[in-house]
Design a protein around this motif. Structure first.
Motif, PDB file in Angstrom:
ATOM      1  N   ASN A 719       0.804  -1.224   0.000  1.00 60.78           N
ATOM      2  CA  ASN A 719       0.000   0.000   0.000  1.00 60.78           C
ATOM      3  C   ASN A 719       0.832   1.266   0.000  1.00 60.78           C
ATOM      4  O   ASN A 719       0.452   2.273  -0.597  1.00 60.78           O
ATOM      5  CB  ASN A 719      -0.912   0.014   1.237  1.00 60.78           C
ATOM      6  CG  ASN A 719      -2.197  -0.738   0.929  1.00 60.78           C
ATOM      7  OD1 ASN A 719      -2.673  -0.717  -0.204  1.00 60.78           O
ATOM      8  ND2 ASN A 719      -2.745  -1.410   1.929  1.00 60.78           N
ATOM      9  N   LEU A 720       1.971   1.204   0.679  1.00 55.85           N
ATOM     10  CA  LEU A 720       2.759   2.429   0.805  1.00 55.85           C
ATOM     11  C   LEU A 720       3.413   2.814  -0.503  1.00 55.85           C
ATOM     12  O   LEU A 720       3.617   3.980  -0.801  1.00 55.85           O
ATOM     13  CB  LEU A 720       3.839   2.243   1.877  1.00 55.85           C
ATOM     14  CG  LEU A 720       3.310   2.180   3.306  1.00 55.85           C
ATOM     15  CD1 LEU A 720       4.433   1.915   4.276  1.00 55.85           C
ATOM     16  CD2 LEU A 720       2.600   3.503   3.664  1.00 55.85           C
ATOM     17  N   ARG A 721       3.756   1.801  -1.315  1.00 50.45           N
ATOM     18  CA  ARG A 721       4.462   2.084  -2.559  1.00 50.45           C
ATOM     19  C   ARG A 721       3.551   2.085  -3.777  1.00 50.45           C
ATOM     20  O   ARG A 721       3.907   2.632  -4.812  1.00 50.45           O
ATOM     21  CB  ARG A 721       5.539   1.015  -2.813  1.00 50.45           C
ATOM     22  CG  ARG A 721       6.693   1.135  -1.902  1.00 50.45           C
ATOM     23  CD  ARG A 721       7.434  -0.175  -1.841  1.00 50.45           C
ATOM     24  NE  ARG A 721       8.658  -0.016  -1.101  1.00 50.45           N
ATOM     25  CZ  ARG A 721       9.839   0.237  -1.660  1.00 50.45           C
ATOM     26  NH1 ARG A 721       9.942   0.309  -2.950  1.00 50.45           N
ATOM     27  NH2 ARG A 721      10.918   0.389  -0.922  1.00 50.45           N
ATOM     28  N   SER A 722       2.401   1.479  -3.636  1.00 56.82           N
ATOM     29  CA  SER A 722       1.578   1.269  -4.826  1.00 56.82           C
ATOM     30  C   SER A 722       1.028   2.586  -5.380  1.00 56.82           C
ATOM     31  O   SER A 722       0.754   3.519  -4.626  1.00 56.82           O
ATOM     32  CB  SER A 722       0.420   0.343  -4.477  1.00 56.82           C
ATOM     33  OG  SER A 722      -0.436   0.257  -5.586  1.00 56.82           O
ATOM     34  N   ASN A 723       0.883   2.643  -6.673  1.00 54.82           N
ATOM     35  CA  ASN A 723       0.269   3.800  -7.320  1.00 54.82           C
ATOM     36  C   ASN A 723      -1.143   3.466  -7.789  1.00 54.82           C
ATOM     37  O   ASN A 723      -1.648   4.035  -8.754  1.00 54.82           O
ATOM     38  CB  ASN A 723       1.136   4.289  -8.492  1.00 54.82           C
ATOM     39  CG  ASN A 723       2.421   4.889  -7.988  1.00 54.82           C
ATOM     40  OD1 ASN A 723       3.446   4.237  -7.984  1.00 54.82           O
ATOM     41  ND2 ASN A 723       2.354   6.114  -7.503  1.00 54.82           N
ATOM     42  N   ILE A 724      -1.752   2.529  -7.103  1.00 59.40           N
ATOM     43  CA  ILE A 724      -3.157   2.209  -7.338  1.00 59.40           C
ATOM     44  C   ILE A 724      -3.917   2.670  -6.097  1.00 59.40           C
ATOM     45  O   ILE A 724      -3.439   2.464  -4.967  1.00 59.40           O
ATOM     46  CB  ILE A 724      -3.332   0.701  -7.592  1.00 59.40           C
ATOM     47  CG1 ILE A 724      -2.684   0.375  -8.955  1.00 59.40           C
ATOM     48  CG2 ILE A 724      -4.804   0.296  -7.555  1.00 59.40           C
ATOM     49  CD1 ILE A 724      -2.647  -1.067  -9.306  1.00 59.40           C
TER      50      ILE A 724
END
Ligand code: AMP
Length: 956
Positions: A719-724
């Motif tokens: 979640n912290l890195r995702s761009n969704i």
């Protein structure tokens, strides 16, 4: 006696002055250059001896076993065969002067000293060996063939292409008179100076001379560069006005030549212009050069000969010039650039096509390989070491040459020796050779005088049999495309091919050997996997297909004439006209009529409101009727698409949600800012509900839920890195259905872009490009999960409070394995792939973001998302303009597909860099597999953005 010596000394002096070029006599000693031509006089005995009898019979009786000299009728010693200082530098000739019956007959001893000449004999350089051309004598070809291809823009606005292969001398070339060829010995370099006298060529040279800027060295220089994985080679052509020499007295280029300037000038003195050509003999069978021309400052005018009629070609500028140099080779007995020199190599020696040097076989030596080389030779069969491999049968040969052998022996690497008496040949067969057989095999011979000669051949076969590889030679290569099988590395593919068996062409965007080069073709051009040459799509030309057709031309190779009138601009791809104000029509040749406000017919005025009411009533009835079916359908959808047990993992209750203001309306959903009560406290969320309670909206709603669950339940999702956009939960109560997502306080990218356009202008591009990079990453995540988004567009990108872009609105998304959406076909009772309906306009279907193949077939893939991403980039660069292909007219689906098939794409926005447009165009390539992957796009964008930031920093 003293008088005699004085006479002799005088004679020697005379010889020094008047003898043929290469030899000068001293007191019974003559010295001469080793490169003396056959027929050169060495000395004249009648003159040397002071006798007038020219017809004295003379004969060499000793000192010339290999017939290097012969004595003519008038007793002159002449060079009969090529000399070679390294083989014999001194001859002691014993000449019998006068016949045996002549009482005055006597013997004269003459010492002939052969002088070493630098650069002679020519070196046989294997690196620039050229093939033998068996049909060379018939076809009269050059050693090389030069293929020229040029693209020019004419002053009339045409683009003119021409390709010419030069592999034979033109009839009009008077090559002998006008050229000087200087060829390097060991560096494979060719330099040619060619003077011009032909009127046509003179006028062309004058055009070039006066049309281009000259360099500091006073020449007009064309420099061409070839670069492949293994070679970097330069070819240059210089044009020089010979009068410059006379004015300045020196020519820098001529000074570099190894032969004296006057010699060149003497040969070329009647020419006004001289071309100097220099290049390295290509090591590859073909070298492709791209050439850089000097700056042109005025149009050039050339005569062009076509079908026996001469026309003029006025060149505004030369866009591209390429040359291909290929090795053709001369006939077996010829050499030289024009294959016009006779080889002198004897006894099976090979003649170097380039400089005529001879590669002697073991038994011969000398410039022409015509001097026996006494001794022994050692060789193997197969002779090529690359053909010797473990388990092969090999024969080692010892062969005696030009000596009478008493003993011949072969010593093997293991120390054993095989001996033959009075034999001139020894052949030893080694069956099923193994690495233990590796090592030196020495042949030794003793002649009748006790002299010993030896020669060694070394076996080094750590190789597998043909088509086998691996440490134990237990793997098969089975290479395709003529690739060779290396026992260590497997198939060694030719340029343009890759894969373990060379079965695939280079990945998109790469070319060359081992696919190590990066293609530079733009605007939808295809790139040759073997040499990276670009084949331009309609509307473009130039090296990298980055030059749009001139204003009045369009289409493939810019060969179509534009028909736009009245200052209209013509589209370089399809020639469509964009009219200036007050003109209209296909060709902008009709005057635009002033729009009159339309007055509806009185009858319509009455009936339209009534009609509307009836239609409205019918729709409401239909919706009410279908509502029951809808819920059943939705639940069915849900059960199938969402992972089992998803609700227990993601379910939230309505009680925990406090709805706030409406923040956005999508096509199918409405989004409300809300507070969600969690064990960690209240958090702000975006709650998405259906916009209308219809089947389409529900479908999209549950699809989005399904996709977001799939993304978030993947083990690699972070979640912290995702761009969704982050999923926080669902509320799935009968009357309250919400998808709960992280709240992106900066809203959607499209709104942000449009705001920025009004406020800060386009200089904010690097900031917005950052968002594009984020979305490229989101696409990578989807690609990993085999999901397609199907609606990548600025309106569906959300920007968080921390300025991170997140891809949202997954209502259209699917997994790629069910990429074709099936809908019932009423007519045939079978299912057909759903395509965007032909009359669907932009408001309901994102036509202008949709990939060509999706428009045509309804199929979506990760590559079709890349297409839409290209449009998203276009939106960013234009700061949120609406992408349109046909001005204000929105084409139907079929029309748009046709337009795209014709190669038409969204235009390059003003101020959009070529590199940026290039990225967009690569996303819009017709063939999906040739589009870059999201990772590649990310890399390119990061690179472009960094470059922009650096430029800005340095210019501030
Ligand atoms: P959608 O139906 O997903 O296209 O959403 C419609 C609009 O609602 C978007 O264009 C945004 O302006 C807004 N919106 C959607 N999701 C969010 C979110 N998670 N945070 C903030 N605004 C949102």
């Amino acid at each position: 006696m003293a008088v005699n010596y004085a006479v002799l000394l005088l004679l020697v002096l005379y010889c020094l002055l008047c003898r043929a070029d290469k030899f000068e006599a001293t007191n019974f000693t003559v010295s001469g250059a080793e490169d003396a031509k056959i027929g050169t006089d060495v000395l004249s005995l009648p003159r040397l001896l002071g006798t007038e009898k020219a017809e004295l019979p003379c004969a060499i009786v000793e000192g010339d076993p290999y017939g290097r000299f012969y004595v003519s009728n008038n007793c002159t010693v002449i060079v009969a065969r090529p000399l070679d200082w390294s083989v014999q530098s001194e001859y002691l000739l014993k000449i019998l002067v006068g016949g045996q019956e002549d009482p005055d007959h006597h013997v004269v001893r003459i010492r002939v000293n052969v002088r070493n000449v630098l650069g002679y004999p020519p070196v046989y350089n294997k690196k620039c060996e050229t093939p033998v051309n068996p049909r060379g004598n018939l076809s009269g070809e050059f050693l090389f063939s030069l293929s020229l291809s040029v693209e020019v823009e004419t002053t009339e606005g045409d683009v003119f292409f021409t390709e010419k292969i030069i592999n034979k001398p033109f009839e009009k070339w008077d090559m002998d008179d006008l050229k000087v060829i200087i060829t390097g010995n060991d560096n494979c370099e060719v330099r040619i100076a060619a003077g011009i006298r032909n009127l046509n060529d003179l006028s062309a040279a004058a055009e070039i001379w006066y049309g281009f800027y000259r360099g500091e060295d006073g020449t007009v220089t064309l420099s061409c560069h070839a670069e492949t994985a293994f070679i970097q080679s330069e070819l240059s052509i210089m044009l020089l006005d010979i009068r410059e020499f006379h004015i300045h007295g020196n020519l820098p280029y001529l000074e570099q030549l190894e032969i004296p300037i006057p010699q060149v000038l003497e040969k070329l003195q009647h020419s006004l212009f001289i071309y100097f050509l220099s290049f390295n003999v290509p090591t590859n069978s073909r070298t492709h050069y791209t050439c850089k021309l000097p700056i042109q400052h005025r149009p050039l005018s050339f005569f062009k000969d076509k079908d026996h009629s001469v026309t003029r070609l006025n060149v505004r500028h030369v866009e591209t010039l390429t040359m291909d140099l290929s090795r053709i080779g001369c006939a077996p007995d010829r050499y030289g650039l024009l294959c016009d020199q006779n080889c002198i190599c004897k006894n099976g020696a090979r003649c170097h096509g380039f400089n005529g040097a001879c590669k002697c076989t073991d038994a011969w030596q000398g410039v022409a390989c015509d001097i026996p080389k006494p001794g022994v030779s050692a060789a193997t069969t197969p002779s090529d070491p690359s053909d010797i491999y473990i388990s092969a049968n090999v024969t080692v040969h010892c062969k005696v040459h030009h000596v009478k052998a008493t003993t011949l022996s072969l010593r093997l690497p293991n120390g054993s020796e095989i001996v033959r008496k009075n034999s001139s040949r020894l052949d030893q067969i080694l069956l099923n050779v193994q690495p233990t057989d590796n090592g030196p095999y020495m042949c030794k011979v003793w002649d009748t005088y006790g002299k010993v000669f030896n020669a060694t051949v070394v076996l080094d076969m750590a190789k597998c049999p043909p088509n086998r590889k691996g440490e134990f030679c237990d793997e098969t290569c089975d290479c395709l495309r003529g690739a060779t099988c290396d026992w260590r590395s497997g198939c060694v593919c030719p340029a343009g091919w890759t894969g373990t068996r060379c079965q695939t062409t280079c990945p998109n965007g790469t070319y060359g050997e081992r696919c190590r080069e990066e293609c530079r073709c733009r605007n939808g051009a295809s790139c040759s996997p073997s040499d990276g040459r670009c084949t331009c799509a309609a509307g473009w030309y130039g090296w990298q297909c980055d030059v749009p057709c001139p204003q009045s031309r369009h289409g493939l190779r810019c060969q179509q004439v534009c028909t736009c009138k009245n200052n209209a601009t013509c589209h370089n791809v399809d020639g469509t006209c964009t009219c200036v104000a007050s003109w209209t029509g296909k060709n902008c040749d009709q005057v635009e009529e002033q729009e009159q406000p339309m007055r509806p017919e009185p009858l319509l005025e009455i009936f339209v409101p009534i009609g509307s009411v009836i239609i409205l009533a019918a729709c409401v009835g239909a919706i009410l009727y279908r509502k029951r079916h809808l819920c059943g359908q939705v639940e069915a959808d849900l059960a199938q698409t969402v992972r089992p047990g998803w609700l227990s993992r993601w379910g939230k209750t309505r009680r925990h949600l406090t709805l706030g203001p409406l923040v956005g309306m999508g096509m199918f959903g409405q989004v409300i800012q809300a507070k969600l009560k969690t064990p960690a406290g209240n958090i702000t969320v975006a709650a998405k509900a259906v916009r209308r309670r219809d089947i389409q909206c529900y479908r999209n709603f549950y699809r989005e839920a399904a996709i977001l669950v799939a993304v978030h339940e993947d083990q690699h999702h972070d979640n912290l890195r995702s761009n969704i956009i982050q999923l926080l939960g669902f509320i799935n109560e009968p009357t309250h259905k919400y998808i709960l997502m992280e709240y992106a306080s900066n809203g959607n990218l499209l709104r942000l872009l449009r705001q920025a356009r009004r406020q800060v202008g386009p200089q904010s591009l690097p900031r917005h490009l950052r968002y594009a990079v984020h979305i490229a990453r989101a696409l990578q995540e989807l690609q990993r999960l085999a999901l397609t988004h199907r609606d990548v567009a600025a309106r569906n990108v959300l920007i968080t409070a921390h300025h991170v872009a997140k891809l949202a609105d997954f209502g259209q998304a699917r997994d790629v394995y069910t990429a074709v959406q099936y809908v019932p076909n009423d007519k045939h009772g079978i299912e057909q792939p759903a395509k965007p309906k032909d009359n669907v306009k932009n408001e309901v279907f994102p036509l202008n973001w949709t990939a060509l193949e999706s428009l045509e077939t309804g199929e979506y893939t990760c590559q079709s998302d890349v297409w839409s991403f290209g449009v998203l980039l276009w939106e960013i660069v234009t700061m949120g303009q609406e992408p349109r292909y046909h001005g204000n007219d929105q084409p139907t689906c079929q029309q748009l597909a046709r337009t795209l098939r014709r190669g038409i794409r969204l235009r390059r926005p003003p101020k959009c860099s070529v590199e940026m447009y290039d990225v967009m165009m690569s996303c819009w390539r017709e063939s999906p597999p040739t589009r870059p992957g999201p990772d590649e796009v990310e890399m390119k964008l990061v690179h472009l953005r960094n470059a922009m930031i650096t430029v800005r920093e340095t210019t501030v």
